[in-house]
Design a protein around this motif. Structure first.
Motif, PDB file in Angstrom:
ATOM      1  N   MET A 438       0.864  -1.178   0.000  1.00 43.75           N
ATOM      2  CA  MET A 438       0.000   0.000   0.000  1.00 43.75           C
ATOM      3  C   MET A 438       0.909   1.240   0.000  1.00 43.75           C
ATOM      4  O   MET A 438       0.979   1.982   0.984  1.00 43.75           O
ATOM      5  CB  MET A 438      -0.913  -0.020   1.235  1.00 43.75           C
ATOM      6  CG  MET A 438      -1.729  -1.311   1.366  1.00 43.75           C
ATOM      7  SD  MET A 438      -2.389  -1.589   3.031  1.00 43.75           S
ATOM      8  CE  MET A 438      -3.659  -0.328   3.120  1.00 43.75           C
ATOM      9  N   PRO A 439       1.644   1.480  -1.105  1.00 45.78           N
ATOM     10  CA  PRO A 439       2.677   2.525  -1.111  1.00 45.78           C
ATOM     11  C   PRO A 439       2.150   3.932  -0.893  1.00 45.78           C
ATOM     12  O   PRO A 439       2.806   4.746  -0.230  1.00 45.78           O
ATOM     13  CB  PRO A 439       3.325   2.382  -2.487  1.00 45.78           C
ATOM     14  CG  PRO A 439       2.303   1.691  -3.325  1.00 45.78           C
ATOM     15  CD  PRO A 439       1.565   0.786  -2.400  1.00 45.78           C
ATOM     16  N   GLU A 440       0.978   4.251  -1.446  1.00 45.10           N
ATOM     17  CA  GLU A 440       0.451   5.613  -1.279  1.00 45.10           C
ATOM     18  C   GLU A 440       0.100   5.881   0.178  1.00 45.10           C
ATOM     19  O   GLU A 440       0.357   6.968   0.705  1.00 45.10           O
ATOM     20  CB  GLU A 440      -0.777   5.807  -2.176  1.00 45.10           C
ATOM     21  CG  GLU A 440      -0.443   5.848  -3.666  1.00 45.10           C
ATOM     22  CD  GLU A 440       0.578   6.930  -3.989  1.00 45.10           C
ATOM     23  OE1 GLU A 440       0.491   8.037  -3.422  1.00 45.10           O
ATOM     24  OE2 GLU A 440       1.478   6.668  -4.804  1.00 45.10           O
ATOM     25  N   LEU A 441      -0.488   4.886   0.841  1.00 47.87           N
ATOM     26  CA  LEU A 441      -0.790   5.044   2.262  1.00 47.87           C
ATOM     27  C   LEU A 441       0.510   5.156   3.061  1.00 47.87           C
ATOM     28  O   LEU A 441       0.598   5.952   4.002  1.00 47.87           O
ATOM     29  CB  LEU A 441      -1.624   3.869   2.760  1.00 47.87           C
ATOM     30  CG  LEU A 441      -2.009   3.901   4.247  1.00 47.87           C
ATOM     31  CD1 LEU A 441      -2.813   5.144   4.567  1.00 47.87           C
ATOM     32  CD2 LEU A 441      -2.787   2.638   4.625  1.00 47.87           C
ATOM     33  N   ALA A 442       1.522   4.378   2.684  1.00 50.31           N
ATOM     34  CA  ALA A 442       2.813   4.436   3.373  1.00 50.31           C
ATOM     35  C   ALA A 442       3.414   5.839   3.268  1.00 50.31           C
ATOM     36  O   ALA A 442       3.946   6.374   4.247  1.00 50.31           O
ATOM     37  CB  ALA A 442       3.765   3.395   2.798  1.00 50.31           C
TER      38      ALA A 442
END
Length: 481
Positions: A438-442
């Motif tokens: 979940m890169p955008e949330l990270a």
């Protein structure tokens, strides 16, 4: 034959060079680097070494009367140190630090200065020096001759937290004490260590009135650090000797005598009783006896814990661990878990303990997934994120298949609402989001952290940490080129 001579000489030169190179590589790198440093001008080297030696002396003395000497030393080294500051962008080794000696000399002196001021409660006077370390010398080191180092910023975080907590304890103001927001990757650890050390030191000094006030207020208020750690638990875990004395049975006995005196002075103290039980468990682990004696001791300790009941969240946790150690039927530990969860549903340690026990079952993955799903739909969905964030990466990956991602995202966002100023929580959740792809949330989670991400928590995932903390504009510019 004459035409062979130049070739022979050339081959001989190559052999000599190879032998010389082999000899150099056989010398340990730190010895070669130390030799290079010794080759510098003696007066310059002596000046550098003297400033570090002076800083170490001032730091260990923590004497405000030496502040003028520190100021004089800073005035001489600070101009050069500031010119070196842009070049030190990460924590160096002991050898590397000598390439920017003024930078580290200034940081070491600032550490000594701040500690002397903080120790005597002169917090406002220390503020400008603390800010200078944060902005200009964040990677500075205090250097020792045996090649050990003290990280200046990390040490200052501990001294800040410990001195503030000490003031609240001795002034009997823990009923209103609040932990400040974390400013970097060291604050959460500093708060935990300060909580434990302040309990240990009050006990060691025999200051039972302050210790009782501290422990009672932490338990009654359910006081937590900025990252949500329960202070009462760390107080009880502080029932041990000093770090460098923990090998000594006599030192443990002396602390046991202090706890007995605490109980004698405060006969109705719940916290003294809990502290004594935690002390006995810790001493048993440090100095294990034969299995029969250990089983008898565990049974006695469990009886005392049962008598107290869930007065503190650490009691159900200890009851569970003892039940597991005695290989009892799982239903007994489950009962203790539910007793603790009913009273302290937001205490993560019980949840982590039970979760780790469940996944050892042959049906561990199914049981673990169900357990996490129940947490996500409970009144405290943040506990799902906290449990997962506390696990090693391999276990997170194990449960990633089939996990309800929207529930996880909701749990992460709820956790951030509760602990918006914790760098540690953001590091845990950011790493969790990366592992769950979940890169955008990270990136959203880690944006306030920036370059002060925790190198220990992200070990093995450094590239991913750099990716989610780097400025997006830099990423776009690099992609275009």
């Amino acid at each position: 034959m004459s035409f062979l001579l130049p070739r022979v000489m050339y081959l001989g030169f190559l052999c000599f060079t190879a032998i010389q190179a082999t000899a150099q590589t056989s010398i340990p790198s730190h010895q070669r680097q130390e030799t290079g440093r010794e080759a510098t001008d003696f007066e310059d080297r002596a000046e550098h070494d003297d400033l570090q030696a002076a800083a170490r002396y001032w730091y260990e003395s923590r004497n405000p009367k030496q502040l003028p000497d520190m100021e004089e030393a800073l005035a001489g080294v600070l101009p050069k140190a500031l010119t070196q500051s842009p070049w030190v962008t990460s924590l160096p080794t002991w050898e590397e630090a000598h390439h920017h000696q003024a930078y580290h000399d200034a940081g070491a002196i600032l550490l000594a200065k701040c500690y002397a001021l903080l120790y005597y409660g002169r917090v406002q006077e220390a503020r400008s020096a603390l800010d200078l370390v944060d902005t200009k010398f964040p990677h500075s080191l205090m250097l020792y001759k045996d090649r050990t180092v003290i990280q200046v910023r990390k040490s200052l975080r501990y001294h800040e937290q410990a001195c503030a907590l000490y003031a609240g304890i001795v002034s009997k103001k823990m009923d209103v004490f609040v932990f400040p927001p974390e400013r970097d990757e060291f604050d959460a650890h500093a708060q935990r260590k300060a909580c434990e050390d302040m309990a240990m030191l009050r006990l060691k000094e025999g200051d039972y009135d302050s210790l009782e006030h501290y422990a009672m207020q932490a338990r009654v208020r359910q006081l937590k650090t900025a990252s949500g750690q329960w202070v009462s638990e760390m107080i009880y875990r502080g029932m041990h000797p000093l770090q460098d004395e923990q090998w000594s049975y006599t030192a443990w006995e002396e602390m046991g005598d202090r706890i007995k005196e605490w109980r004698k002075r405060k006969p109705s103290s719940i916290d003294a009783r809990i502290g004594e039980l935690v002390y006995e468990i810790s001493r048993m682990i440090k100095f294990p006896s034969d299995s029969q004696s250990m089983s008898a001791l565990l049974a006695r300790l469990r009886a005392s814990l049962d008598e107290l009941g869930p007065m503190s969240p650490i009691i159900p946790e200890l009851q569970m661990l003892i039940s597991f150690s005695l290989n009892e039927d799982f239903s007994i530990a489950a009962r203790h878990f539910h007793e603790g969860y009913e009273k302290f549903p937001d205490y993560p340690n019980n949840l982590v303990t039970m979760f780790l026990r469940l996944i050892r079952d042959p049906k561990g993955k199914v049981l673990g997934t169900d357990f996490l799903d129940n947490l996500a739909t409970s009144d405290h969905p943040e506990t799902m994120a906290l449990v997962l964030g506390a696990l090693p990466p391999e276990l997170v990956i194990l449960f990633s298949d089939g996990m309800d991602v929207p529930k996880l995202e909701a749990a992460i966002r709820r956790t951030l609402e509760l602990y918006p100023h914790s760098f540690e929580v953001r590091n845990d959740l950011g790493r969790l989001a990366v592992l769950m792809k979940m890169p955008e949330l990270a990136r959203e989670v880690m944006r306030p952290v920036g370059q002060r991400w925790d190198r220990i928590k992200w070990k093995g995932l450094e590239e991913q940490a750099a990716g989610v903390t780097e400025d997006r504009s830099k990423q776009v510019r690099r992609a275009r080129t």
